[in-house]
Design an enzyme around this catalytic site. Structure first.
Site, PDB file in Angstrom:
ATOM      1  CE  LYS A  22     -14.919  10.625 -15.629  1.00 47.90           C
ATOM      2  NZ  LYS A  22     -14.443  11.046 -16.967  1.00 47.90           N
ATOM      3  CG  ASN A  23     -17.676  13.044 -18.019  1.00 50.05           C
ATOM      4  OD1 ASN A  23     -16.518  12.813 -17.667  1.00 50.05           O
ATOM      5  ND2 ASN A  23     -18.406  12.174 -18.711  1.00 50.05           N
ATOM      6  NE  ARG A  92      -9.982   9.804 -25.930  1.00 49.59           N
ATOM      7  CZ  ARG A  92      -9.402  10.028 -27.095  1.00 49.59           C
ATOM      8  NH1 ARG A  92      -8.290   9.425 -27.380  1.00 49.59           N
ATOM      9  NH2 ARG A  92      -9.947  10.847 -27.976  1.00 49.59           N
ATOM     10  CB  CYS A 116      -8.915   5.180 -25.080  1.00 52.20           C
ATOM     11  SG  CYS A 116     -10.654   5.316 -25.396  1.00 52.20           S
ATOM     12  NE  ARG A 121     -13.462   8.487 -26.072  1.00 51.87           N
ATOM     13  CZ  ARG A 121     -13.624   8.650 -24.767  1.00 51.87           C
ATOM     14  NH1 ARG A 121     -13.080   7.816 -23.931  1.00 51.87           N
ATOM     15  NH2 ARG A 121     -14.331   9.658 -24.307  1.00 51.87           N
ATOM     16  N   PRO A 122     -11.323   9.828 -32.138  1.00 58.49           N
ATOM     17  CG  PRO A 122     -12.275  10.110 -34.226  1.00 58.49           C
ATOM     18  CD  PRO A 122     -12.327   9.249 -33.006  1.00 58.49           C
ATOM     19  CB  ILE A 123      -9.232  15.116 -31.047  1.00 56.67           C
ATOM     20  CG1 ILE A 123      -7.837  14.743 -31.540  1.00 56.67           C
ATOM     21  CG2 ILE A 123      -9.473  14.577 -29.672  1.00 56.67           C
ATOM     22  CD1 ILE A 123      -6.787  15.653 -30.998  1.00 56.67           C
ATOM     23  CG  ASP A 124     -12.135  14.074 -36.731  1.00 57.48           C
ATOM     24  OD1 ASP A 124     -12.343  13.512 -35.630  1.00 57.48           O
ATOM     25  OD2 ASP A 124     -12.941  14.035 -37.665  1.00 57.48           O
ATOM     26  CG  LEU A 125     -15.614  16.051 -35.288  1.00 59.66           C
ATOM     27  CD1 LEU A 125     -16.859  15.491 -34.632  1.00 59.66           C
ATOM     28  CD2 LEU A 125     -15.933  16.492 -36.721  1.00 59.66           C
ATOM     29  CG  ASP A 307     -20.238   7.894 -20.076  1.00 57.30           C
ATOM     30  OD1 ASP A 307     -19.612   7.267 -20.947  1.00 57.30           O
ATOM     31  OD2 ASP A 307     -19.948   9.067 -19.758  1.00 57.30           O
ATOM     32  CG  LEU A 329     -22.691   7.796 -28.690  1.00 59.73           C
ATOM     33  CD1 LEU A 329     -23.059   8.314 -27.326  1.00 59.73           C
ATOM     34  CD2 LEU A 329     -22.420   8.960 -29.623  1.00 59.73           C
ATOM     35  NE  ARG A 399      -9.800   7.687 -16.511  1.00 60.03           N
ATOM     36  CZ  ARG A 399     -10.568   7.519 -17.586  1.00 60.03           C
ATOM     37  NH1 ARG A 399     -10.616   6.356 -18.195  1.00 60.03           N
ATOM     38  NH2 ARG A 399     -11.269   8.504 -18.085  1.00 60.03           N
TER      39      ARG A 399
HETATM   40  C1  UD1 Z   1     -17.550  12.554 -23.486  1.00 62.38           C
HETATM   41  C2  UD1 Z   1     -17.507  12.012 -22.079  1.00 62.38           C
HETATM   42  C3  UD1 Z   1     -17.611  10.493 -22.070  1.00 62.38           C
HETATM   43  C4  UD1 Z   1     -18.849  10.054 -22.855  1.00 62.38           C
HETATM   44  C5  UD1 Z   1     -18.881  10.702 -24.242  1.00 62.38           C
HETATM   45  C6  UD1 Z   1     -20.160  10.424 -24.992  1.00 62.38           C
HETATM   46  C7  UD1 Z   1     -16.133  13.646 -20.941  1.00 62.38           C
HETATM   47  C8  UD1 Z   1     -14.834  13.969 -20.303  1.00 62.38           C
HETATM   48  N1  UD1 Z   1     -16.265  12.441 -21.459  1.00 62.38           N
HETATM   49  O1  UD1 Z   1     -16.406  12.043 -24.172  1.00 62.38           O
HETATM   50  O2  UD1 Z   1     -17.715  10.055 -20.716  1.00 62.38           O
HETATM   51  O3  UD1 Z   1     -18.825   8.645 -22.997  1.00 62.38           O
HETATM   52  O4  UD1 Z   1     -18.750  12.123 -24.129  1.00 62.38           O
HETATM   53  O5  UD1 Z   1     -21.255  10.846 -24.276  1.00 62.38           O
HETATM   54  O6  UD1 Z   1     -17.047  14.444 -20.938  1.00 62.38           O
HETATM   55  N2  UD1 Z   1     -15.807  12.024 -32.386  1.00 62.38           N
HETATM   56  C9  UD1 Z   1     -15.163  12.186 -33.597  1.00 62.38           C
HETATM   57  N3  UD1 Z   1     -14.299  13.230 -33.737  1.00 62.38           N
HETATM   58  C10 UD1 Z   1     -14.049  14.120 -32.726  1.00 62.38           C
HETATM   59  C11 UD1 Z   1     -14.713  13.954 -31.506  1.00 62.38           C
HETATM   60  C12 UD1 Z   1     -15.589  12.891 -31.364  1.00 62.38           C
HETATM   61  O7  UD1 Z   1     -15.363  11.398 -34.524  1.00 62.38           O
HETATM   62  O8  UD1 Z   1     -13.249  15.049 -32.946  1.00 62.38           O
HETATM   63  C13 UD1 Z   1     -16.759  10.886 -32.206  1.00 62.38           C
HETATM   64  C14 UD1 Z   1     -16.299   9.905 -31.130  1.00 62.38           C
HETATM   65  O9  UD1 Z   1     -15.415   8.948 -31.647  1.00 62.38           O
HETATM   66  C15 UD1 Z   1     -17.624   9.315 -30.689  1.00 62.38           C
HETATM   67  C16 UD1 Z   1     -18.589  10.508 -30.791  1.00 62.38           C
HETATM   68  O10 UD1 Z   1     -17.971  11.413 -31.697  1.00 62.38           O
HETATM   69  O11 UD1 Z   1     -18.046   8.322 -31.573  1.00 62.38           O
HETATM   70  C17 UD1 Z   1     -18.869  11.197 -29.485  1.00 62.38           C
HETATM   71  O12 UD1 Z   1     -17.654  11.496 -28.835  1.00 62.38           O
HETATM   72  P1  UD1 Z   1     -17.496  12.731 -27.852  1.00 62.38           P
HETATM   73  O13 UD1 Z   1     -18.821  13.293 -27.505  1.00 62.38           O
HETATM   74  O14 UD1 Z   1     -16.481  13.670 -28.396  1.00 62.38           O
HETATM   75  O15 UD1 Z   1     -16.886  12.033 -26.571  1.00 62.38           O
HETATM   76  P2  UD1 Z   1     -15.925  12.693 -25.520  1.00 62.38           P
HETATM   77  O16 UD1 Z   1     -16.219  14.167 -25.482  1.00 62.38           O
HETATM   78  O17 UD1 Z   1     -14.533  12.256 -25.736  1.00 62.38           O
END
Ligand code: UD1
Length: 420
Positions: A22-23, A92, A116, A121-125, A307, A329, A399
């Site tokens: 899936k991922n 997401r 969630c 789970r921010p997307i700031d990065l 996961d 994480l 999912r």
């Molecule tokens: C992906 C996987 C999810 C897995 C996760 C960690 C997909 C679709 N999902 O989720 O199954 O559990 O990797 O291996 O591939 N973070 C920030 N800012 C950001 C982005 C992330 O602070 O902009 C933090 C997150 O809160 C978390 C860490 O970074 O603590 C890792 O998150 P991330 O690798 O981005 O997870 P996803 O890509 O959402």
């Protein structure tokens, strides 16, 4: 609403075929936005998240055709650039369309995903990196509004934290950008590797694939001729069925699997008493007589995956002794603990660490799935609990697990899908 009724499984036996990841599929589907051709994808798993992303692309104007052994995605007619709340709120990972749409059209709007079950789970990065590439980003009325009318510019991006979808988003954006993008502290997950490999086979110059430093040379806005590809096997689905073998002390063979993506999981299962026969695309778990306790810390690939944390927590309830499981994480990824406790598990939670004292006698009851991987942990617990367990809210499970109950039934588990 559907639920699963599962019963104590004396022992399982046989083989399970692993579906596509899936991922890996999600970024690869988003990547088709960068194509000037129709893209043929094999081995997409039949799970809700994939249908959701394909629906999002269809809403934006793409055509999706399900053929015998492949899905054909045609994004040539794609013209809308707004990913609306109704879809993004259910998944997401919809954020993965931001980089490619912005790179192709010079503007994009994506609803903010919000919180969630497993944490903020921010997307700031993702946003910061796109800004570094020259995008103007505003957050208005719950939407990310991004624009880069003269295209994105290659630059140096250092992720403060390793992010899987963040890396995928920026690799896709960089593929169509002007000049060279160097991403440091990039994610090294096999799913990111496959995205880079497919882009590279499709003509994008990418160096450092599989390492923490990626160099991507953009095509200056030129769309790509994307090659046909087959999605890699789902390492988390595979790991879940290995845990099913370990917890029920059953020999189970997995086919169409990639053992080299499972090194951390295999190593923990070995510590817990199992041994393995491995070949290129097949593996068999030979569980030991006894399950030993374990110490686990979740980290980015190639370390132990978050996961798989919930499934190992379920397994640790059947170990003889005290296991310690630390989640690094996601801050709230222990929602399955209270449900396992209701089944009789002895687990103490202290911040990010769960201390599991086994072996507990579990009993079947009504439990509620809280997120995708938590759901499969409850199924594993149900296989060794006395009596019957009803697992509710399995839309979380749907999912990300392709035909879970059918695959388990195939190796002898008593499990069925019913409707409330
Ligand atoms: C992906 C996987 C999810 C897995 C996760 C960690 C997909 C679709 N999902 O989720 O199954 O559990 O990797 O291996 O591939 N973070 C920030 N800012 C950001 C982005 C992330 O602070 O902009 C933090 C997150 O809160 C978390 C860490 O970074 O603590 C890792 O998150 P991330 O690798 O981005 O997870 P996803 O890509 O959402």
């Amino acid at each position: 609403m559907d639920y699963l009724k599962a019963q104590f499984a004396q022992s399982l036996r046989g083989s399970i075929n692993i579906s596509g990841a899936k991922n890996a599929s999600l970024p690869l589907i988003a990547m088709t936005i960068l194509a000037k051709n129709k893209v043929n994808i094999k081995n997409l798993p039949a799970v809700a998240d994939i249908k959701t992303l394909l629906k999002l692309l269809t809403n934006l104007g793409a055509n999706v055709a399900f053929e015998e052994d492949k899905v054909v995605v045609d994004t040539i007619p794609l013209h809308e650039t707004k990913a609306t709340y109704d879809i993004v709120k259910t998944m997401r990972a919809s954020i993965l369309v931001l980089g490619p749409i912005l790179a192709r059209f010079g503007h994009c709007e994506v609803s903010l995903p919000g919180g969630c079950a497993i944490g903020q789970r921010p997307i700031d990065l993702h946003l910061k990196a796109l800004e570094q590439m020259g995008a103007k980003i505003d957050i208005k009325a719950g939407y990310i509004q991004a624009s880069a009318p003269s295209g994105l510019q290659g630059t140096n991006i250092n992720f403060d934290k390793i992010t899987v979808t963040g890396t995928a988003n920026i690799v896709m954006a960089a593929s169509l950008a002007y000049g060279e993008t160097i991403i440091t502290n990039a994610a090294r997950e096999p799913e990111v590797v496959q995205l880079c490999e497919v882009l590279s086979e499709s003509g994008v110059e990418i160096e450092g694939i599989g390492t923490a430093i990626l160099r991507v040379v953009g095509t200056a806005g030129k769309l790509l001729d994307i090659v046909d590809f087959r999605v890699i096997p789902d390492r988390i689905e595979a790991g879940t069925y290995l845990c099913a073998g370990a917890i029920t002390k059953s020999e189970i063979t997995l086919t169409d699997v990639e053992p080299k993506h499972l090194v951390a999981v295999i190593s923990k299962l070995e510590e817990m008493g199992s041994s393995f026969t491995l070949s290129e695309n097949e593996m068999t778990i030979h569980p030991g007589e006894q399950i030993f306790p374990v110490k686990i810390v979740t980290q980015e690939y190639p370390a132990f995956p978050t996961d798989m944390q919930a499934q190992f927590l379920a397994l640790a309830t059947q170990a003889d002794g005290v296991s310690i499981i630390e989640e690094r994480l996601f801050e709230n990824r222990f929602m399955h603990v209270s449900e396992l406790q209701r089944m009789g598990a002895e687990i103490m939670l202290n911040g990010h660490t769960a201390t599991v004292t086994g072996k507990s006698k579990l009993s079947g009851t009504d439990v509620m799935a809280t997120d995708l991987r938590a759901s499969s942990a409850l199924v594993l617990a149900a296989l060794v609990a006395d009596g019957e367990t009803n697992i509710h809210r399995i839309y979380h499970l749907d999912r990300g697990y392709d035909s879970l109950e059918k695959k388990l039934e195939g190796v002898g588990a008593k499990i069925e899908r019913l409707r409330e």
